[in-house]
Motif scaffolding. Sequence first.
Motif, PDB file in Angstrom:
ATOM      1  N   ARG A 198      -1.074   1.657  17.259  1.00  0.00           N
ATOM      2  CA  ARG A 198      -1.882   1.458  18.472  1.00  0.00           C
ATOM      3  C   ARG A 198      -2.967   0.417  18.225  1.00  0.00           C
ATOM      4  O   ARG A 198      -3.217  -0.453  19.065  1.00  0.00           O
ATOM      5  CB  ARG A 198      -2.515   2.777  18.918  1.00  0.00           C
ATOM      6  CG  ARG A 198      -1.513   3.815  19.380  1.00  0.00           C
ATOM      7  CD  ARG A 198      -2.225   5.056  19.932  1.00  0.00           C
ATOM      8  NE  ARG A 198      -1.275   6.106  20.302  1.00  0.00           N
ATOM      9  CZ  ARG A 198      -1.561   7.148  21.056  1.00  0.00           C
ATOM     10  NH1 ARG A 198      -2.799   7.295  21.534  1.00  0.00           N
ATOM     11  NH2 ARG A 198      -0.660   8.059  21.344  1.00  0.00           N
ATOM     12  N   GLN A 199      -3.615   0.492  17.074  1.00  0.00           N
ATOM     13  CA  GLN A 199      -4.687  -0.442  16.768  1.00  0.00           C
ATOM     14  C   GLN A 199      -4.162  -1.858  16.569  1.00  0.00           C
ATOM     15  O   GLN A 199      -4.826  -2.833  16.945  1.00  0.00           O
ATOM     16  CB  GLN A 199      -5.460   0.037  15.536  1.00  0.00           C
ATOM     17  CG  GLN A 199      -6.269   1.299  15.781  1.00  0.00           C
ATOM     18  CD  GLN A 199      -7.178   1.176  16.990  1.00  0.00           C
ATOM     19  OE1 GLN A 199      -7.901   0.191  17.163  1.00  0.00           O
ATOM     20  NE2 GLN A 199      -7.134   2.184  17.873  1.00  0.00           N
ATOM     21  N   GLU A 200      -2.985  -1.990  15.975  1.00  0.00           N
ATOM     22  CA  GLU A 200      -2.383  -3.310  15.810  1.00  0.00           C
ATOM     23  C   GLU A 200      -2.086  -3.934  17.171  1.00  0.00           C
ATOM     24  O   GLU A 200      -2.343  -5.122  17.399  1.00  0.00           O
ATOM     25  CB  GLU A 200      -1.099  -3.196  14.985  1.00  0.00           C
ATOM     26  CG  GLU A 200      -0.478  -4.538  14.624  1.00  0.00           C
ATOM     27  CD  GLU A 200       0.777  -4.393  13.780  1.00  0.00           C
ATOM     28  OE1 GLU A 200       1.144  -5.375  13.113  1.00  0.00           O
ATOM     29  OE2 GLU A 200       1.403  -3.301  13.796  1.00  0.00           O
ATOM     30  N   GLN A 227      -9.008 -12.875  24.752  1.00  0.00           N
ATOM     31  CA  GLN A 227      -9.978 -13.927  24.437  1.00  0.00           C
ATOM     32  C   GLN A 227      -9.449 -15.303  24.828  1.00  0.00           C
ATOM     33  O   GLN A 227     -10.194 -16.142  25.349  1.00  0.00           O
ATOM     34  CB  GLN A 227     -10.311 -13.893  22.944  1.00  0.00           C
ATOM     35  CG  GLN A 227     -11.115 -12.665  22.535  1.00  0.00           C
ATOM     36  CD  GLN A 227     -11.199 -12.471  21.035  1.00  0.00           C
ATOM     37  OE1 GLN A 227     -10.692 -13.282  20.260  1.00  0.00           O
ATOM     38  NE2 GLN A 227     -11.836 -11.397  20.613  1.00  0.00           N
ATOM     39  N   THR A 283       2.942 -12.890  20.317  1.00  0.00           N
ATOM     40  CA  THR A 283       2.540 -11.888  19.327  1.00  0.00           C
ATOM     41  C   THR A 283       2.467 -10.495  19.950  1.00  0.00           C
ATOM     42  O   THR A 283       2.995  -9.523  19.400  1.00  0.00           O
ATOM     43  CB  THR A 283       1.176 -12.252  18.721  1.00  0.00           C
ATOM     44  OG1 THR A 283       1.283 -13.511  18.045  1.00  0.00           O
ATOM     45  CG2 THR A 283       0.715 -11.196  17.735  1.00  0.00           C
ATOM     46  N   GLN A 323      -6.371  -7.883  22.427  1.00  0.00           N
ATOM     47  CA  GLN A 323      -7.739  -8.407  22.425  1.00  0.00           C
ATOM     48  C   GLN A 323      -7.748  -9.913  22.160  1.00  0.00           C
ATOM     49  O   GLN A 323      -8.491 -10.665  22.811  1.00  0.00           O
ATOM     50  CB  GLN A 323      -8.576  -7.685  21.372  1.00  0.00           C
ATOM     51  CG  GLN A 323      -8.971  -6.277  21.762  1.00  0.00           C
ATOM     52  CD  GLN A 323      -9.556  -5.497  20.597  1.00  0.00           C
ATOM     53  OE1 GLN A 323      -9.539  -5.950  19.451  1.00  0.00           O
ATOM     54  NE2 GLN A 323     -10.070  -4.304  20.871  1.00  0.00           N
ATOM     55  N   THR A 324      -6.928 -10.345  21.217  1.00  0.00           N
ATOM     56  CA  THR A 324      -6.827 -11.772  20.924  1.00  0.00           C
ATOM     57  C   THR A 324      -6.322 -12.531  22.145  1.00  0.00           C
ATOM     58  O   THR A 324      -6.850 -13.592  22.506  1.00  0.00           O
ATOM     59  CB  THR A 324      -5.874 -12.011  19.732  1.00  0.00           C
ATOM     60  OG1 THR A 324      -6.392 -11.335  18.582  1.00  0.00           O
ATOM     61  CG2 THR A 324      -5.730 -13.500  19.435  1.00  0.00           C
ATOM     62  N   ALA A 339      -6.490  -3.166  26.141  1.00  0.00           N
ATOM     63  CA  ALA A 339      -6.943  -3.176  24.752  1.00  0.00           C
ATOM     64  C   ALA A 339      -7.995  -2.111  24.452  1.00  0.00           C
ATOM     65  O   ALA A 339      -8.063  -1.604  23.318  1.00  0.00           O
ATOM     66  CB  ALA A 339      -7.497  -4.554  24.391  1.00  0.00           C
ATOM     67  N   THR A 340      -8.800  -1.751  25.445  1.00  0.00           N
ATOM     68  CA  THR A 340      -9.901  -0.831  25.163  1.00  0.00           C
ATOM     69  C   THR A 340      -9.723   0.563  25.747  1.00  0.00           C
ATOM     70  O   THR A 340     -10.207   1.538  25.163  1.00  0.00           O
ATOM     71  CB  THR A 340     -11.234  -1.420  25.701  1.00  0.00           C
ATOM     72  OG1 THR A 340     -11.113  -1.629  27.109  1.00  0.00           O
ATOM     73  CG2 THR A 340     -11.554  -2.737  25.011  1.00  0.00           C
ATOM     74  N   ALA A 376      -3.608  -3.115  19.994  1.00  0.00           N
ATOM     75  CA  ALA A 376      -4.898  -3.375  20.633  1.00  0.00           C
ATOM     76  C   ALA A 376      -5.483  -4.696  20.150  1.00  0.00           C
ATOM     77  O   ALA A 376      -6.016  -5.485  20.948  1.00  0.00           O
ATOM     78  CB  ALA A 376      -5.875  -2.234  20.351  1.00  0.00           C
ATOM     79  N   HIS A 377      -5.379  -4.954  18.859  1.00  0.00           N
ATOM     80  CA  HIS A 377      -5.916  -6.205  18.301  1.00  0.00           C
ATOM     81  C   HIS A 377      -5.193  -7.413  18.886  1.00  0.00           C
ATOM     82  O   HIS A 377      -5.832  -8.421  19.235  1.00  0.00           O
ATOM     83  CB  HIS A 377      -5.788  -6.195  16.773  1.00  0.00           C
ATOM     84  CG  HIS A 377      -6.269  -7.457  16.129  1.00  0.00           C
ATOM     85  ND1 HIS A 377      -7.600  -7.807  16.055  1.00  0.00           N
ATOM     86  CD2 HIS A 377      -5.575  -8.488  15.552  1.00  0.00           C
ATOM     87  CE1 HIS A 377      -7.719  -8.975  15.452  1.00  0.00           C
ATOM     88  NE2 HIS A 377      -6.512  -9.415  15.144  1.00  0.00           N
ATOM     89  N   ALA A 378      -3.884  -7.324  19.009  1.00  0.00           N
ATOM     90  CA  ALA A 378      -3.112  -8.444  19.567  1.00  0.00           C
ATOM     91  C   ALA A 378      -3.491  -8.699  21.016  1.00  0.00           C
ATOM     92  O   ALA A 378      -3.621  -9.853  21.443  1.00  0.00           O
ATOM     93  CB  ALA A 378      -1.617  -8.155  19.450  1.00  0.00           C
TER      94      ALA A 378
END
Length: 387
Positions: free
Chosen positions: A363-365, A375, A338, A371-372, A284-285, A367-369
Amino acid sequence: MAHAAQNTKAALTVATLLMGIAGLSGCAPKPSVDDGKPARDEIRVSASDDFCQLSRTRADTGTSTFVITNTGTRVTEFYVYGAGDRVLGTVGDISPGLQRKLTVQLPDPGNYYTSCKPGMIGDGIRSTFVVSGKPATRNTQDPFTQAAEIYKKYVTAQTTELVTATEAFVGAIKKGDVEGAEAVFATARTFYERIAPIAESLPHDLDRRINLREADLRPGEKWTGFHRLEKDLWVTKPQPDTNAVADQLIVDVKDLDSTVNDPEWLSPATVFTAGARRVLGNVATNMITGQEDLYSHTDLWDFQANLDGSRTATGSVRPIIAERHPELGRQLDAAFATAQGLLDRHHWNGGFVYYDSVTEPERQELAHAVQTLDQVVGDMQGVLTPP
């Protein structure tokens, strides 16, 4: 559309190279002998590019043997899952026309799942497999130890296939077949990236020997492994020591395979699940920027492999999660689905598009998935703390 054409050629080259290496004595499991008379307990699986057909979808509790024949045009895999994507058995690198056997223990009645994965990507073609009968003798083993042993079976299956696929990759390099080596690069790395949750805990500096990026080189350190060869193939073209680096990669992946197959090697459940979180956080990062496969742009194959490996790691402890926090299991399923759905948008010709064609918003979409998902896996760590 140069990448599209390249992907089409890559798919054909991968199949050709892996079929060639499978034909070498001792390099891959030999096909089962098929006399046309399946054993009574065998389940025949016809795995094509578009379907995964089982001769029957029911069995009694106990041992089941699946005989998988690849009738398609792409290298495929076959999986048997328990609840929560707990991998109970897998066999991979089934090239077109080849046949492999998989024997698994299905100890309890209930719904299991089978999957063929043409191209070795995504969730594959799944179907329900129903097991009935009396439960097998109850396993009195500690659930954390049981999870660790199930995960070890997955890891050793991946390292076995890694050796075979790496031999195909190195074989192409040493023949001077740059195009063929490029085509098989992402497939070979898949088996390593799937075991990323335990990579940093491997002895003998194996992770650095096999997977070191140029940006992470220490002063005076010799650069070896997949990424050194990646640069040789895509940027500089083969160097005077390229063949020696390729030979060393074979030595290193065989060392890895020997290490995890040692009866004394067992990764604790808390280690490989923590490793899954580390892997997802890195995707993600860091990997999302395209820095992992900087020269080949095959990053999406790595993302898929990391997702597969993390899903298997968390799946190995799902009975513990189901008992202690059932809702968390549902959250894991949703978060993995997701992330997988976003990856699936980038499929192309049995693989993925090259990462330099993925837009920054895409890419950001993704990354967000991830990251979720990271978590949720982090929440799982607290639940897994042994009493």
